[in-house]
Design a protein around this motif. Sequence first.
Motif, PDB file in Angstrom:
ATOM      1  N   GLY A 167       1.964   0.398  10.738  1.00 55.31           N
ATOM      2  CA  GLY A 167       0.901  -0.408  10.142  1.00 55.31           C
ATOM      3  C   GLY A 167       0.371  -1.451  11.116  1.00 55.31           C
ATOM      4  N   ALA A 168       1.281  -2.112  11.836  1.00 54.82           N
ATOM      5  CA  ALA A 168       0.853  -3.114  12.814  1.00 54.82           C
ATOM      6  C   ALA A 168       0.027  -2.474  13.929  1.00 54.82           C
ATOM      7  N   VAL A 169       0.416  -1.257  14.338  1.00 51.51           N
ATOM      8  CA  VAL A 169      -0.329  -0.551  15.391  1.00 51.51           C
ATOM      9  C   VAL A 169      -1.725  -0.183  14.890  1.00 51.51           C
ATOM     10  N   ARG A 170      -1.805   0.390  13.698  1.00 55.86           N
ATOM     11  CA  ARG A 170      -3.095   0.819  13.158  1.00 55.86           C
ATOM     12  C   ARG A 170      -3.960  -0.366  12.755  1.00 55.86           C
ATOM     13  N   GLY A 171      -3.349  -1.474  12.367  1.00 52.62           N
ATOM     14  CA  GLY A 171      -4.101  -2.655  11.983  1.00 52.62           C
ATOM     15  C   GLY A 171      -4.528  -3.506  13.168  1.00 52.62           C
ATOM     16  N   ARG A 172      -4.003  -3.172  14.353  1.00 54.65           N
ATOM     17  CA  ARG A 172      -4.347  -3.880  15.580  1.00 54.65           C
ATOM     18  C   ARG A 172      -4.118  -5.378  15.451  1.00 54.65           C
ATOM     19  N   GLY A 230     -10.647  -2.172   2.729  1.00 50.30           N
ATOM     20  CA  GLY A 230     -11.348  -0.936   2.408  1.00 50.30           C
ATOM     21  C   GLY A 230     -10.930   0.218   3.287  1.00 50.30           C
ATOM     22  N   ARG A 231      -9.738   0.147   3.863  1.00 48.98           N
ATOM     23  CA  ARG A 231      -9.217   1.215   4.743  1.00 48.98           C
ATOM     24  C   ARG A 231      -8.025   1.900   4.062  1.00 48.98           C
ATOM     25  N   GLN A 232      -8.273   2.411   2.884  1.00 47.65           N
ATOM     26  CA  GLN A 232      -7.203   3.052   2.136  1.00 47.65           C
ATOM     27  C   GLN A 232      -6.613   4.259   2.858  1.00 47.65           C
ATOM     28  N   ASP A 233      -7.411   4.895   3.737  1.00 43.84           N
ATOM     29  CA  ASP A 233      -6.888   6.027   4.484  1.00 43.84           C
ATOM     30  C   ASP A 233      -5.747   5.607   5.412  1.00 43.84           C
ATOM     31  N   GLN A 234      -5.816   4.388   5.960  1.00 38.00           N
ATOM     32  CA  GLN A 234      -4.745   3.903   6.818  1.00 38.00           C
ATOM     33  C   GLN A 234      -3.501   3.546   6.010  1.00 38.00           C
ATOM     34  N   ALA A 235      -3.712   3.030   4.815  1.00 31.95           N
ATOM     35  CA  ALA A 235      -2.571   2.774   3.931  1.00 31.95           C
ATOM     36  C   ALA A 235      -1.873   4.090   3.593  1.00 31.95           C
ATOM     37  N   ALA A 236      -2.668   5.129   3.343  1.00 31.20           N
ATOM     38  CA  ALA A 236      -2.090   6.444   3.057  1.00 31.20           C
ATOM     39  C   ALA A 236      -1.336   6.986   4.263  1.00 31.20           C
ATOM     40  N   LEU A 237      -1.850   6.713   5.459  1.00 32.16           N
ATOM     41  CA  LEU A 237      -1.190   7.194   6.676  1.00 32.16           C
ATOM     42  C   LEU A 237       0.204   6.613   6.832  1.00 32.16           C
TER      43      LEU A 237
END
Length: 431
Positions: A198-203, A149-156
Amino acid sequence: MSAVTVAGGRRVAVVRLARRAGWGVVDQALSSFSNLALSLVVARAVDAHDFGAFTVAFSVFSVAVLLSRSLNGQPLAIRFAGEDAATFRRAAASSTGTALTLGAAAGAAVVVLGLVLGDTVGPALVAVGVLLPALLLHDAWRAAFAAQGRQDQAALIDAAWVVLQLTGVAVLLWIGVEDTVLYLAVWGVASACAAVLGAVRGRARPRVARTVAWLRAHWDMTRFLLFDSILVQGAMQGALLLVGVLGSLSAVGALRGAAVLVGPVSLVAMSAFSFCVPELARRNHLPARRRLQLALAIGTVMAGVGLAWGAIALLLPDAAGVALLGDSWTGVESVLLPTVVGQISNLFAIGPTCVVLAMGATRTVFRINATVAVLLVTLGVGGLLLDGAVGAAWGFMAAYWIVMPLWFRAMWRLVRAADGGAGAVSPGPAT
């Protein structure tokens, strides 16, 4: 609890859902734009024969992505969408690690195939093979963010991909490069950078060592999803290859060019899957009638989008078509109408398909798509023999319309059984 409080809570939930959906659309728009821009640039920079070679290489990538999603993204969305953050991160690490492993294995095979084939197609295949691990890892992070549910991070991460790709392509155009491989290289390197982000934002660091454990844990579900992808996409890409063998690379380029023009809607459809399946999976308590309403709503919206975009493509002036696709436009224009009509059927079927997938009924999905696969090959190749690329396009269209009602029939049976307590689907192992 007062009625006002309940109503306020519902409004907040709706706003949050709409925000996630909005970011999902933004994300898919970015992804669609990136792939569309690459295809258009290559079509303009090379002749029709070389664009056919690019089509073959891009088709290999498309098949690899769908297979990876079957083994990684879809089980993550169905089984972990409602889990807490820590559990989801562990699952995402396993999922993305599996994508990286599969990308390396498949990429090595594609490189060998490219070296064997040589000529025009070979270098493009080698380039895609080398880049495949990064491309699949990037896509796996997009799927993970959507499932959570973190579509904003996918967009980033897709925004970063687009910016880097556009910068590299602009440089190539400025110095007058006409080599398809270099355009593919820019595309893949930009995707690798987005995967790292993605790996950084997904922790979570992709855990390659968990590949075997992940595949074993979810094989009860993914075996049907995997075979489904192999059947449908293998049939479609196999039909396209037969067009090239029995017809010509220019005919393949025409069919691919039409797919490029309607491609943004196809990729929005992928976004609808990535958004709707986990959202429906979180709401497995919904009654049958409500699920039917949601399926019709999703399908109608998607078909409407496809109709609107298809009308724009069909009304495109020849001068604009040539400007976009160069020498390939004449062939593309001849197959555009059946391509649009077939896509509308596919889009309408998204509604019931999302409901069926969210219930974990992957065996049902496999059975229906097995029918699709048979029809794509028989009707597509049959149409090719009757009327070349145009006949093949009408054959593909007929296959999609014949199968579309089967999705609604299967969905209604499943949701009615679930209402009666007989259709609950086990969530399966955690990881």
